[in-house]
Design a protein around this motif. Structure first.
Motif, PDB file in Angstrom:
ATOM      1  N   ARG A  63      -0.373  20.584   3.596  1.00 14.37           N
ATOM      2  CA  ARG A  63      -0.176  19.198   4.036  1.00 14.37           C
ATOM      3  C   ARG A  63       1.065  18.628   3.367  1.00 14.37           C
ATOM      4  O   ARG A  63       1.343  18.946   2.204  1.00 14.37           O
ATOM      5  CB  ARG A  63      -1.421  18.382   3.629  1.00 14.37           C
ATOM      6  N   TYR A  80       2.888  14.728   2.984  1.00  7.74           N
ATOM      7  CA  TYR A  80       2.880  13.303   3.329  1.00  7.74           C
ATOM      8  C   TYR A  80       3.943  12.592   2.484  1.00  7.74           C
ATOM      9  O   TYR A  80       4.430  13.156   1.501  1.00  7.74           O
ATOM     10  CB  TYR A  80       1.487  12.667   3.165  1.00  7.74           C
ATOM     11  N   MET A 119       5.626   8.542   1.236  1.00 11.84           N
ATOM     12  CA  MET A 119       5.512   7.087   1.128  1.00 11.84           C
ATOM     13  C   MET A 119       6.907   6.487   1.148  1.00 11.84           C
ATOM     14  O   MET A 119       7.810   7.008   0.493  1.00 11.84           O
ATOM     15  CB  MET A 119       4.886   6.717  -0.218  1.00 11.84           C
ATOM     16  N   ARG A 159       0.449   2.384  -6.914  1.00 13.74           N
ATOM     17  CA  ARG A 159      -0.566   3.030  -6.084  1.00 13.74           C
ATOM     18  C   ARG A 159      -1.014   4.347  -6.680  1.00 13.74           C
ATOM     19  O   ARG A 159      -0.562   4.726  -7.753  1.00 13.74           O
ATOM     20  CB  ARG A 159      -0.097   3.138  -4.630  1.00 13.74           C
ATOM     21  N   GLY A 160      -1.901   5.011  -5.990  1.00 14.38           N
ATOM     22  CA  GLY A 160      -2.514   6.208  -6.556  1.00 14.38           C
ATOM     23  C   GLY A 160      -3.880   5.818  -7.090  1.00 14.38           C
ATOM     24  O   GLY A 160      -4.811   5.600  -6.331  1.00 14.38           O
ATOM     25  N   HIS A 220      -6.112   7.571  -8.751  1.00 11.57           N
ATOM     26  CA  HIS A 220      -7.169   8.542  -8.462  1.00 11.57           C
ATOM     27  C   HIS A 220      -6.817   9.889  -9.081  1.00 11.57           C
ATOM     28  O   HIS A 220      -5.675  10.107  -9.508  1.00 11.57           O
ATOM     29  CB  HIS A 220      -7.389   8.676  -6.941  1.00 11.57           C
ATOM     30  N   MET A 258       1.433   5.793  -9.304  1.00 17.05           N
ATOM     31  CA  MET A 258       2.848   5.783  -8.945  1.00 17.05           C
ATOM     32  C   MET A 258       3.338   4.344  -8.964  1.00 17.05           C
ATOM     33  O   MET A 258       2.670   3.458  -8.430  1.00 17.05           O
ATOM     34  CB  MET A 258       3.051   6.361  -7.528  1.00 17.05           C
ATOM     35  N   TYR A 272      -6.261  16.741   3.974  1.00 15.14           N
ATOM     36  CA  TYR A 272      -6.832  15.489   3.445  1.00 15.14           C
ATOM     37  C   TYR A 272      -8.363  15.576   3.455  1.00 15.14           C
ATOM     38  O   TYR A 272      -8.971  15.895   4.464  1.00 15.14           O
ATOM     39  CB  TYR A 272      -6.362  14.315   4.304  1.00 15.14           C
ATOM     40  N   TYR A 274     -11.525  13.312  -3.779  1.00 14.69           N
ATOM     41  CA  TYR A 274     -10.958  12.226  -4.596  1.00 14.69           C
ATOM     42  C   TYR A 274     -11.946  11.743  -5.652  1.00 14.69           C
ATOM     43  O   TYR A 274     -13.147  11.651  -5.402  1.00 14.69           O
ATOM     44  CB  TYR A 274     -10.629  11.007  -3.720  1.00 14.69           C
ATOM     45  N   ARG A 292     -11.958   8.232  -7.441  1.00 11.63           N
ATOM     46  CA  ARG A 292     -11.207   6.974  -7.396  1.00 11.63           C
ATOM     47  C   ARG A 292     -11.647   5.978  -8.471  1.00 11.63           C
ATOM     48  O   ARG A 292     -11.081   4.903  -8.591  1.00 11.63           O
ATOM     49  CB  ARG A 292     -11.325   6.328  -6.012  1.00 11.63           C
TER      50      ARG A 292
END
Ligand code: TYD
Length: 133
Positions: free
Chosen positions: A33, A35, A37, A46-47, A49, A97, A114, A119, A121
């Motif tokens: 995968r 991805y 941002m 953000r993040g 987790h 991040m 995904y 995760y 969190r």
């Protein structure tokens, strides 16, 4: 805590730079995968987790940002400022991040598709998870 930052070899000539990444050659896992941002707002963090099994490589291919790594006992902040550097983030690692420049594009290569169930969190849950390991 050991921070693993890969310096990829750009193929540079008079036209400019090109970086190629191949699994098991430049990247230590199967890339299932990708991805990225961008347009991250000023002051956004953000993040927040960790992952139970996912491995990732973070590359800020444009602009800059900072990554906080936290293994439950130690924390390190790693700046990502060059499109040829990749930060390896193993599983069982809390990450945040932040400090994204307005033009930052943070690309992530991930070893798995995904999966929300991978995760963690909640920070207290994360601490419990790494303690039990
Ligand atoms: P989120 O986990 O909140 O991102 P971050 O950890 O950077 O804060 O993800 C944002 C949204 O994107 C959320 O709705 C889940 C979705 N998403 C996918 O669908 N696939 C993915 O590979 C990722 C990373 C996120």
């Amino acid at each position: 805590m050991q921070v693993i930052k890969y310096m990829f070899q750009p193929h540079g000539d008079v036209r400019g730079q090109l970086v190629a990444l191949e699994e098991f050659k430049d990247i230590p896992f199967t890339i299932k995968r990708v991805y990225y941002m961008y347009d991250t707002g000023e002051g956004v963090r953000r993040g927040f987790h960790a992952h139970k099994s996912l491995e990732q490589i973070l590359i800020c291919i444009h602009g800059s940002c900072k990554i906080l790594l936290d293994n439950g006992t130690e924390k390190k902040v790693v700046p990502l400022e060059k499109p040829y550097e990749g930060l390896y983030v193993n599983n069982n690692m809390w990450r945040e991040m932040f400090d994204f420049s307005p033009d930052a594009v943070l690309m992530v290569l991930a070893s798995e598709l995904y999966d929300e169930s991978d995760y963690i969190r909640n920070y207290d849950e994360f601490l419990k998870f790494v303690k039990e390991k």
